[in-house]
Write a protein that holds these residues in place. Sequence first.
Motif, PDB file in Angstrom:
ATOM      1  N   PRO A   1       0.825  -1.213   0.000  1.00  0.00           N
ATOM      2  CA  PRO A   1       0.000   0.000   0.000  1.00  0.00           C
ATOM      3  C   PRO A   1       0.853   1.254   0.000  1.00  0.00           C
ATOM      4  CG  PRO A   1       0.147  -0.898   2.217  1.00  0.00           C
ATOM      5  CD  PRO A   1       0.865  -1.873   1.319  1.00  0.00           C
ATOM      6  N   LEU A   2       0.285   2.351  -0.503  1.00  0.00           N
ATOM      7  CA  LEU A   2       0.978   3.632  -0.447  1.00  0.00           C
ATOM      8  C   LEU A   2       0.919   4.170   0.985  1.00  0.00           C
ATOM      9  CD1 LEU A   2      -0.131   5.588  -3.642  1.00  0.00           C
ATOM     10  CD2 LEU A   2       2.178   4.916  -3.021  1.00  0.00           C
ATOM     11  N   PRO A   3       2.060   4.527   1.578  1.00  0.00           N
ATOM     12  CA  PRO A   3       2.031   5.105   2.927  1.00  0.00           C
ATOM     13  C   PRO A   3       1.496   6.532   2.886  1.00  0.00           C
ATOM     14  CG  PRO A   3       4.255   5.147   2.046  1.00  0.00           C
ATOM     15  CD  PRO A   3       3.424   4.404   1.039  1.00  0.00           C
ATOM     16  N   LEU A   4       0.957   6.984   4.016  1.00  0.00           N
ATOM     17  CA  LEU A   4       0.425   8.347   4.081  1.00  0.00           C
ATOM     18  C   LEU A   4       1.511   9.384   3.831  1.00  0.00           C
ATOM     19  CD1 LEU A   4      -2.045   8.218   7.118  1.00  0.00           C
ATOM     20  CD2 LEU A   4      -2.593   8.242   4.687  1.00  0.00           C
ATOM     21  N   SER A   5       2.781   9.013   4.060  1.00  0.00           N
ATOM     22  CA  SER A   5       3.876   9.963   3.845  1.00  0.00           C
ATOM     23  C   SER A   5       4.026  10.349   2.379  1.00  0.00           C
ATOM     24  CB  SER A   5       5.192   9.376   4.363  1.00  0.00           C
ATOM     25  OG  SER A   5       5.518   8.174   3.677  1.00  0.00           O
ATOM     26  N   LYS A   6       3.416   9.580   1.469  1.00  0.00           N
ATOM     27  CA  LYS A   6       3.459   9.910   0.038  1.00  0.00           C
ATOM     28  C   LYS A   6       2.570  11.110  -0.292  1.00  0.00           C
ATOM     29  CE  LYS A   6       5.871   7.012  -2.681  1.00  0.00           C
ATOM     30  NZ  LYS A   6       6.733   7.437  -3.804  1.00  0.00           N
ATOM     31  N   PHE A   7       1.639  11.428   0.614  1.00  0.00           N
ATOM     32  CA  PHE A   7       0.623  12.438   0.329  1.00  0.00           C
ATOM     33  C   PHE A   7       0.846  13.696   1.157  1.00  0.00           C
ATOM     34  CE2 PHE A   7      -1.228   8.273  -0.312  1.00  0.00           C
ATOM     35  CZ  PHE A   7      -1.974   8.393  -1.477  1.00  0.00           C
ATOM     36  N   LYS A   8       0.407  14.818   0.609  1.00  0.00           N
ATOM     37  CA  LYS A   8       0.237  16.023   1.404  1.00  0.00           C
ATOM     38  C   LYS A   8      -1.183  15.977   1.957  1.00  0.00           C
ATOM     39  CE  LYS A   8       0.268  21.071   1.276  1.00  0.00           C
ATOM     40  NZ  LYS A   8       0.410  22.286   0.425  1.00  0.00           N
ATOM     41  N   LEU A   9      -1.308  15.944   3.287  1.00  0.00           N
ATOM     42  CA  LEU A   9      -2.610  15.733   3.916  1.00  0.00           C
ATOM     43  C   LEU A   9      -3.369  17.042   4.100  1.00  0.00           C
ATOM     44  CD1 LEU A   9      -1.755  13.081   6.678  1.00  0.00           C
ATOM     45  CD2 LEU A   9      -2.576  12.709   4.349  1.00  0.00           C
ATOM     46  N   GLY A  10      -4.690  16.942   3.973  1.00  0.00           N
ATOM     47  CA  GLY A  10      -5.577  18.060   4.217  1.00  0.00           C
ATOM     48  C   GLY A  10      -6.921  17.541   4.701  1.00  0.00           C
ATOM     49  N   ASN A  11      -7.897  18.411   4.796  1.00  0.00           N
ATOM     50  CA  ASN A  11      -9.242  18.029   5.224  1.00  0.00           C
ATOM     51  C   ASN A  11     -10.271  18.652   4.288  1.00  0.00           C
ATOM     52  OD1 ASN A  11      -7.623  18.486   8.085  1.00  0.00           O
ATOM     53  ND2 ASN A  11      -8.866  16.646   8.073  1.00  0.00           N
ATOM     54  N   TYR A  12     -11.456  18.048   4.268  1.00  0.00           N
ATOM     55  CA  TYR A  12     -12.546  18.637   3.488  1.00  0.00           C
ATOM     56  C   TYR A  12     -13.876  18.308   4.147  1.00  0.00           C
ATOM     57  CZ  TYR A  12     -14.340  14.306   1.336  1.00  0.00           C
ATOM     58  OH  TYR A  12     -14.931  13.090   1.113  1.00  0.00           O
TER      59      TYR A  12
ATOM     60  N   ILE B   1       3.351  -4.827   7.407  1.00  0.00           N
ATOM     61  CA  ILE B   1       3.420  -4.859   5.952  1.00  0.00           C
ATOM     62  C   ILE B   1       2.307  -4.036   5.312  1.00  0.00           C
ATOM     63  CG2 ILE B   1       3.244  -6.382   3.934  1.00  0.00           C
ATOM     64  CD1 ILE B   1       4.656  -8.534   5.607  1.00  0.00           C
ATOM     65  N   VAL B   2       1.074  -4.082   5.889  1.00  0.00           N
ATOM     66  CA  VAL B   2      -0.057  -3.362   5.282  1.00  0.00           C
ATOM     67  C   VAL B   2      -0.217  -1.964   5.855  1.00  0.00           C
ATOM     68  CG1 VAL B   2      -1.263  -5.514   4.799  1.00  0.00           C
ATOM     69  CG2 VAL B   2      -1.794  -4.270   6.903  1.00  0.00           C
ATOM     70  N   ASN B   3       0.800  -1.509   6.605  1.00  0.00           N
ATOM     71  CA  ASN B   3       0.835  -0.115   7.043  1.00  0.00           C
ATOM     72  C   ASN B   3      -0.345   0.241   7.949  1.00  0.00           C
ATOM     73  OD1 ASN B   3       2.052   2.425   7.130  1.00  0.00           O
ATOM     74  ND2 ASN B   3       0.777   3.213   5.469  1.00  0.00           N
ATOM     75  N   GLY B   4      -0.658  -0.667   8.882  1.00  0.00           N
ATOM     76  CA  GLY B   4      -1.654  -0.360   9.896  1.00  0.00           C
ATOM     77  C   GLY B   4      -3.093  -0.583   9.509  1.00  0.00           C
ATOM     78  N   ARG B   5      -3.366  -1.109   8.333  1.00  0.00           N
ATOM     79  CA  ARG B   5      -4.745  -1.380   7.944  1.00  0.00           C
ATOM     80  C   ARG B   5      -5.297  -2.524   8.789  1.00  0.00           C
ATOM     81  NH1 ARG B   5      -2.401   1.030   3.747  1.00  0.00           N
ATOM     82  NH2 ARG B   5      -3.649   2.057   2.129  1.00  0.00           N
TER      83      ARG B   5
END
Length: 623
Positions: free
Chosen positions: A317-328, A374-378
């Motif tokens: 899986p793609l880790p959250l560190s790959k993304f710039k996080l925001g909210n909506y 391995i699944v990054n906390g899922r």
Amino acid sequence: MNASEILATLNRKGVQIWVENEKLNIRSPKGVLTPDIQAEITARKLEILEFLRERNSSFITPITPLPQGLSLQTIGRLIGETGDQLSLECKEPIIDPKLMAQKLSITFRPLPKGYKNTQILKFRTELEQKLQEYGVKVTPWQQATTEFRYEINIPFTNIKKSIKTRVVKTGINAVIDVDRPPTVRSRAETFAAEKLYQLYSRFILKDRKISVTRIGSLIAWAEDCAAKFIEDPTNTQVIVLTNLDKEFVNFQTPYQQKIKMGLNTLVRTFSEIVIGVSDSQFSILNMNLSDSVFSMDEIDRFVLKSLIPKVYVPILPLPLSKFKLGNYNTQSSSYAQKLVSLSTQLADTNLFPPGSKLSEVIKRQSHRDIVNVIVNGRTGVSYGFVAYAEPPQYIGEIEIPESEWESLTPITGFNSDEVRQNTIGRRYLKTKTGTEYQFKQIPDIWICSARSGSNKTNLQLESDILRIGLTDRLLLDLPEGVDPKLADIKPSYDVYVMLAIALSASLYAPSLINNGMPMIHFHGYPAVEWLQQHEYVMGVDNPSVPCGTYESGVFNFLGIYNLVNQYGTDINLACLIEPDHGTNIITPNLEYLLARLKTGCEQSAIELGGKHFASLKDKSTNK
């Protein structure tokens, strides 16, 4: 931890490490590099340098131009693989299995004493031969492994147990083993090891997370699976040969039943890939849970198109560190609301079986802890995705003449003959449709998508819908009020695929997406007879790379382009096939999609599993 694990751990925390002018460079968010971590990096500096040099050199591949005038590297960067300092630049994806094979190293674990399964022995021999013929390096066990010693402290005692074993080196991509049924003694040892691990985890670790290698060292003395020999589980897959499960590959077996059977088989063998073998057929199973079955005379195609891609591109899986996080605000998003409506109306199709909690499927705590890393906390798995692409966002001219293209400036990291930008930073792409070049703005892409592990037919607007963006980097907007540290709200494994489809549609088939585009993926296929006028299939002959990988995204990007090149832009519905996995279906209209799916399911012309794949392959072969 070894160099690979250190880098993987730091990467997940947003730390970038790269080699430049033979020096190790580090960029880190504030507070992440604790004194302990700095000491670990210093102690392993030479090992990390060597690992990065080898990793970077392995990424050097020729820049390959494609019919649309773009290189694979450019496509990879456009769909979100913007690169990081670990690899210096975005690597060019490899989509040719013959090139993949040349970069693989595989080893066969020695057979147990007295092993007599003649069907598997014959298949094992032929498999090794075919891998070598395609250029895979088959490394002997003694060369592929190194001696490893460690001690474990038994909780609440002063007893130390010294263990000597062999571990598979990090550079080995896969270990091929045979299924080893447990003995009475091995069951007893496994029970004891698990109890000791539970005590150690609770009272010594106090439920702190530790590395996969450390978990393995605590339980490996009682295990007889190839996984216990793996030094780096994120790099080395385990492939187990076992007897063909005829019930699993039977198209009459309900897919919901196959999910439990497949997961149990993967967990029981503690492997990423299981190949079932009989005297006339064989099957392949991984976390995609395909029920693909092959005749023995298809082994050439199987090795090249199915096995090699799965080994070359593991499911991660793609880790959250790959993304710039925001909210909506989900309430203000009409496309999030449309996605919820789509999900509830998909319930009657039975194409999206309920997900499974890992805690319910994986009974042993040690195994759950390994999978959790391995699944990054899922906390669960579900099958398929549902998403809704918003209309592409442009600023300024969508298409420009060649004269204006010539005045644009290059962009660092891109080929200047393929991508340039104007004075306000909007990027333009030089691409070929038919025989003519066009110069098109690369739009901002936004997609509302169900979170990983959610119930795809009962999405909750406030907690299940993520908004994934693609500009010059990956963006991820979470629902307001949701804390990613407390809630399991990870993006789908299929991020690259969704973004690639939406971007390619924007560039080559804008009528599909200009008013928004519903997208679904299910683990099955439509029958050829189901397709109507202006409904098309693409990708049947693609190598079967696993779901959601970088390479899978590239294949789907190319799928849209090839579809337009072959059939034009008058498209009511497109089926993008992922062999050994399933089908992505897109349409420009939600009601049309639902009506077509309902008809297909009522006529049994769309089903989970591989029942209809043969008809698609026959049509592709007879074109």
